[in-house]
Design a protein around this motif. Sequence first.
Motif, PDB file in Angstrom:
ATOM      1  N   GLY A 190     144.824  72.544  43.756  1.00  0.00           N
ATOM      2  CA  GLY A 190     144.479  71.126  43.907  1.00  0.00           C
ATOM      3  C   GLY A 190     143.014  70.939  44.249  1.00  0.00           C
ATOM      4  O   GLY A 190     142.385  69.982  43.823  1.00  0.00           O
ATOM      5  N   HIS A 191     142.451  71.884  45.043  1.00  0.00           N
ATOM      6  CA  HIS A 191     141.021  71.762  45.339  1.00  0.00           C
ATOM      7  C   HIS A 191     140.204  72.063  44.085  1.00  0.00           C
ATOM      8  O   HIS A 191     140.635  72.823  43.220  1.00  0.00           O
ATOM      9  N   LYS A 192     139.000  71.498  44.030  1.00  0.00           N
ATOM     10  CA  LYS A 192     138.161  71.684  42.846  1.00  0.00           C
ATOM     11  C   LYS A 192     136.995  72.627  43.110  1.00  0.00           C
ATOM     12  O   LYS A 192     136.096  72.753  42.292  1.00  0.00           O
ATOM     13  N   ASN A 193     137.002  73.269  44.279  1.00  0.00           N
ATOM     14  CA  ASN A 193     135.937  74.233  44.586  1.00  0.00           C
ATOM     15  C   ASN A 193     136.475  75.167  45.671  1.00  0.00           C
ATOM     16  O   ASN A 193     137.633  75.048  46.084  1.00  0.00           O
ATOM     17  N   THR A 194     135.612  76.080  46.139  1.00  0.00           N
ATOM     18  CA  THR A 194     136.024  77.073  47.138  1.00  0.00           C
ATOM     19  C   THR A 194     136.767  76.447  48.322  1.00  0.00           C
ATOM     20  O   THR A 194     136.333  75.442  48.873  1.00  0.00           O
ATOM     21  N   VAL A 195     137.881  77.077  48.698  1.00  0.00           N
ATOM     22  CA  VAL A 195     138.595  76.685  49.913  1.00  0.00           C
ATOM     23  C   VAL A 195     138.072  77.601  51.021  1.00  0.00           C
ATOM     24  O   VAL A 195     138.256  78.814  50.960  1.00  0.00           O
ATOM     25  N   CYS A 196     137.374  77.028  52.027  1.00  0.00           N
ATOM     26  CA  CYS A 196     136.710  77.907  52.990  1.00  0.00           C
ATOM     27  C   CYS A 196     137.224  77.768  54.411  1.00  0.00           C
ATOM     28  O   CYS A 196     136.695  78.398  55.321  1.00  0.00           O
ATOM     29  N   SER A 197     138.269  76.948  54.618  1.00  0.00           N
ATOM     30  CA  SER A 197     138.813  76.850  55.976  1.00  0.00           C
ATOM     31  C   SER A 197     140.262  76.397  55.917  1.00  0.00           C
ATOM     32  O   SER A 197     140.617  75.569  55.080  1.00  0.00           O
ATOM     33  N   TRP A 242     134.645  73.177  49.574  1.00  0.00           N
ATOM     34  CA  TRP A 242     133.313  72.773  49.126  1.00  0.00           C
ATOM     35  C   TRP A 242     133.368  71.554  48.219  1.00  0.00           C
ATOM     36  O   TRP A 242     132.332  70.987  47.886  1.00  0.00           O
ATOM     37  N   ASP A 243     134.584  71.128  47.792  1.00  0.00           N
ATOM     38  CA  ASP A 243     134.657  69.929  46.943  1.00  0.00           C
ATOM     39  C   ASP A 243     134.520  68.648  47.781  1.00  0.00           C
ATOM     40  O   ASP A 243     134.746  67.554  47.280  1.00  0.00           O
ATOM     41  N   THR A 244     134.168  68.792  49.062  1.00  0.00           N
ATOM     42  CA  THR A 244     133.933  67.701  50.038  1.00  0.00           C
ATOM     43  C   THR A 244     135.211  67.069  50.575  1.00  0.00           C
ATOM     44  O   THR A 244     135.147  66.125  51.346  1.00  0.00           O
ATOM     45  N   GLN A 298     121.430  90.257  35.385  1.00  0.00           N
ATOM     46  CA  GLN A 298     122.793  89.881  35.772  1.00  0.00           C
ATOM     47  C   GLN A 298     123.008  88.430  35.368  1.00  0.00           C
ATOM     48  O   GLN A 298     122.066  87.664  35.326  1.00  0.00           O
ATOM     49  N   THR A 299     124.256  88.079  35.099  1.00  0.00           N
ATOM     50  CA  THR A 299     124.481  86.682  34.694  1.00  0.00           C
ATOM     51  C   THR A 299     124.953  85.866  35.873  1.00  0.00           C
ATOM     52  O   THR A 299     125.414  86.391  36.867  1.00  0.00           O
ATOM     53  N   LEU A 300     124.841  84.549  35.719  1.00  0.00           N
ATOM     54  CA  LEU A 300     125.004  83.681  36.887  1.00  0.00           C
ATOM     55  C   LEU A 300     125.890  82.506  36.584  1.00  0.00           C
ATOM     56  O   LEU A 300     126.135  82.175  35.451  1.00  0.00           O
ATOM     57  N   SER A 301     126.298  81.818  37.680  1.00  0.00           N
ATOM     58  CA  SER A 301     127.136  80.632  37.465  1.00  0.00           C
ATOM     59  C   SER A 301     126.411  79.377  37.895  1.00  0.00           C
ATOM     60  O   SER A 301     125.448  79.428  38.638  1.00  0.00           O
ATOM     61  N   THR A 302     126.926  78.244  37.468  1.00  0.00           N
ATOM     62  CA  THR A 302     126.208  76.988  37.714  1.00  0.00           C
ATOM     63  C   THR A 302     126.636  76.328  39.009  1.00  0.00           C
ATOM     64  O   THR A 302     127.697  76.600  39.521  1.00  0.00           O
ATOM     65  N   SER A 303     125.843  75.397  39.480  1.00  0.00           N
ATOM     66  CA  SER A 303     126.216  74.688  40.706  1.00  0.00           C
ATOM     67  C   SER A 303     127.178  73.574  40.345  1.00  0.00           C
ATOM     68  O   SER A 303     127.022  72.903  39.334  1.00  0.00           O
ATOM     69  N   ALA A 304     128.173  73.377  41.187  1.00  0.00           N
ATOM     70  CA  ALA A 304     129.150  72.330  40.895  1.00  0.00           C
ATOM     71  C   ALA A 304     128.558  70.973  41.230  1.00  0.00           C
ATOM     72  O   ALA A 304     127.912  70.814  42.249  1.00  0.00           O
ATOM     73  N   GLN A 305     128.801  70.003  40.378  1.00  0.00           N
ATOM     74  CA  GLN A 305     128.343  68.643  40.679  1.00  0.00           C
ATOM     75  C   GLN A 305     129.212  68.094  41.807  1.00  0.00           C
ATOM     76  O   GLN A 305     130.391  68.387  41.852  1.00  0.00           O
ATOM     77  N   PHE A 306     128.622  67.287  42.669  1.00  0.00           N
ATOM     78  CA  PHE A 306     129.450  66.702  43.725  1.00  0.00           C
ATOM     79  C   PHE A 306     130.350  65.629  43.165  1.00  0.00           C
ATOM     80  O   PHE A 306     129.918  64.820  42.384  1.00  0.00           O
ATOM     81  N   ALA A 359     129.450  66.206  51.770  1.00  0.00           N
ATOM     82  CA  ALA A 359     129.085  67.565  51.366  1.00  0.00           C
ATOM     83  C   ALA A 359     130.254  68.486  51.720  1.00  0.00           C
ATOM     84  O   ALA A 359     131.259  68.032  52.261  1.00  0.00           O
ATOM     85  N   ALA A 360     130.087  69.759  51.420  1.00  0.00           N
ATOM     86  CA  ALA A 360     131.159  70.734  51.621  1.00  0.00           C
ATOM     87  C   ALA A 360     131.764  70.645  53.022  1.00  0.00           C
ATOM     88  O   ALA A 360     131.057  70.425  54.003  1.00  0.00           O
ATOM     89  N   ILE A 361     133.091  70.824  53.096  1.00  0.00           N
ATOM     90  CA  ILE A 361     133.758  70.923  54.402  1.00  0.00           C
ATOM     91  C   ILE A 361     133.928  72.405  54.716  1.00  0.00           C
ATOM     92  O   ILE A 361     134.622  73.125  54.009  1.00  0.00           O
ATOM     93  N   TRP A 362     133.265  72.865  55.784  1.00  0.00           N
ATOM     94  CA  TRP A 362     133.265  74.287  56.145  1.00  0.00           C
ATOM     95  C   TRP A 362     134.320  74.631  57.187  1.00  0.00           C
ATOM     96  O   TRP A 362     134.650  75.800  57.375  1.00  0.00           O
ATOM     97  N   ALA A 363     134.783  73.632  57.943  1.00  0.00           N
ATOM     98  CA  ALA A 363     135.685  73.950  59.060  1.00  0.00           C
ATOM     99  C   ALA A 363     136.737  72.859  59.185  1.00  0.00           C
ATOM    100  O   ALA A 363     136.429  71.674  59.049  1.00  0.00           O
TER     101      ALA A 363
END
Length: 796
Positions: free
Chosen positions: A111-118, A132-134, A459-467, A153-157
């Motif tokens: 369901g989240h659209k970006n990293t789940v960090c907490s 990080w999907d805010t 090395q190859t890289l990934s893009t930044s997610a739009q908010f 912005a991203a929710i870290w906690a």
Amino acid sequence: AMAGEGGAYRLRCSLVGHGQDVRGLTRGLFPQGGFVSVSRDRTARLWAPDGPNRGFTEMHCMSGHSNFVSCVCIIPPSDLYPRGLIATGGNDHNICIFTVDSPAPLYILKGHKNTVCSLSSGKFGTLLSGSWDTTAKVWLNDRCMMTLQGHTAAIWAVKILPEQGLMLTGSADKTIKLWKAGRCERTFTGHEDCVRGLAILSEMEFLSCANDASVRRWQISGKCLQVYYGHTNYIYSISVFPQCKDFVTTGEDRSLRIWKQGECAQTIRLPAQSVWCCCVLDNGDIVVGASDGIIRVFTESLERTASAEEIQAFENELSQASIDPKTGDLGDINADDLPGREHLKDPGTLDGQTRLIKDNGKVEAYQWSVSEGRWIKIGDVVGSSGATQQTSGKVLFEGKEYDYVFTIDVNESGPSYKLPYNITDDPWLTAYNFLQKNDLNPMFLDQVAKFIMDNTKGQTLSTSAQFSDPFTGAGRYVPGSSSGSSTMPAADPFTGAGRYVPGSASNAVAPVGGVDPYTGMGAYQSSAAKVENIYFPKKDAVTFDQANPTQILGKLKELNGSATEEHKLTEDDLIILEKILSATCNTSAETPTAQQLQTLWKAINWPEDIVFPALDILRLSVRHPTVTENFCSEKDHVQFIILLLKFLNPEGKQANQLLALRALCNCFVSQAGQKLMMEQRDEIMAQAIEMKSSNNKNIHIALATLTLNYAVCLHKVNNIEGKAQCLSVISTVMEVVQDLEAIFRLLVALGTLISDDTNAVQLAKSLGVDSQIKKYASVSEPAKVKECCRFVLNLL
């Protein structure tokens, strides 16, 4: 108490197992005294204390994420899983749920659209996740119940507080938010950078740590009680000792710090740049995870302290670490001015105090240990930075971590642009997205892609997610800013007697309990002898049917006289509106025509100070299937809803607010209306709930009725996300409403939502609704409030 209490913490053991950074730790419930760790190596591991030894054994390794695992928490035992469950969140946007004895996930929450960090768990099986999907999301078992939107912005906690229904989120937008029943109650400001960690001290207090290198202690009421300084760089993690207010923190300055009575009592340096995470075990031992992939456990207990050889090995490893002066962890270093080795003969004054010396042209760093009365070498200070920026993904951009963030100057005079990435995607796609996002000339594509490849050695890289644009952007009304202009008595939104008042019956005998029929009808007058539940689950929508067509038309004509030319209705228009009224009030058998509906649409677009009689005609006519099919049809419904929601502006006129809410309630009569109301539920609920700050009981009754009609629909389709939203609204409105008729309708709505649905019952409990409604079980009049309340409490 603990053995050797009050002493210093020393190494208990070092655990090798993970292949990369250890990013999350939590103490386990099973086996007793164990813990769970998660890592960038995509695994989670369960560790158990190793019997008589000082170490821990890896019980098993859990895999289920397709990318780094960044956080972990334990879900408390339930009847189904008496040993509890383990939840892990990852950079693949997923949450995996494991049992304690299986290496594969029981299920995966998407369901989240970006990293789940907490992650944080609460009572009754609820789980709170931050991303990080805010957004933060509340899950019950395997379903998402509600999404908390408001951070920019991203929710870290995230943390669930002990008092039911209260949740905390900490974000890269530098704020912490307190949520009650899914709505933001309060925002805590004070940190000057990304908030990284939260820890609960009691029902009333919590701690936060941040990239500004400070820890703050807060009261739930919003007050910051204390700020603790000590770290010299980002603080990533904070954990509280059991049964007291002391705590530990870890951060980017290579240290674990132990705080007692508000002071930093001990600093332990580690041979790794980033000390990502920590947790405290029941016996007071501290577990830390770091960027070198090693888990280390520290203890105050002499029995559990590592052997002299192991401690020596740890100190040797520490003394060989290289310290990058650029991090600023040791202050500004000027190698020419440093004293020689003789400087170490003078004892230090504080535990963790650092001292630099120069020996044969090499700069060495030492730290004072109070408990041992000696200087311990913590590393060599080297000239240039190694690859730590790149290898540990620690560059922050817009509150998220990247492997690199480059600064790109497109032309000398213009601004420079930030270009973030990770080493896992396509340089061409990244370059393309970067140019798109910043509206730059696509002819730079080759140049930017080549720049990326050159600077990351192919090395190859990934893009930044739009908010994603958070729900609470501009244009959202602020609750509580109800219009102060209306000074008329609350019961009557208009000017009083003899004049046409919407919803007031023309006959003098108003039904008991307020102007609306839902109460006075015989079906609801229960006598004490009946004990069966006649209140819920309610099967049909409740509508506002009372009408006095003569008064409504009289008012319409009177106001038409004062309307401007562009709004004036012709005589024919007025006749048409009269027809539509009689057609929809069942006084004639006619069906409203398309022409009549066009005229009605013209009238309800009148200026807001004169529109109310037209809105009242809409309120009555929308019950007619032809009318709802017209206004709620695929092609027109958007304007129709936008128009009605415009009247639910807290600054607007009370008469319009009341009639718009009643019109929305009456839309539930037909299939077409129900379908539209369910499709637009998010927007309608978000706007309608702002009416809670009104001081008018009729508006509160209409708001409660709207909620009840949603509950009736949701009970039929069993949509748990919708029920969660509706429960949140009931809980929020309950807090402010005093009128017992409104309370009664909210109770019926609540009972309808939780009937025959154990998930909804659990959710209502976790939101603390049961404690909110207890007081209504003793209301004497009207009896239906008390009876309905008791039936609801029986389910909870």
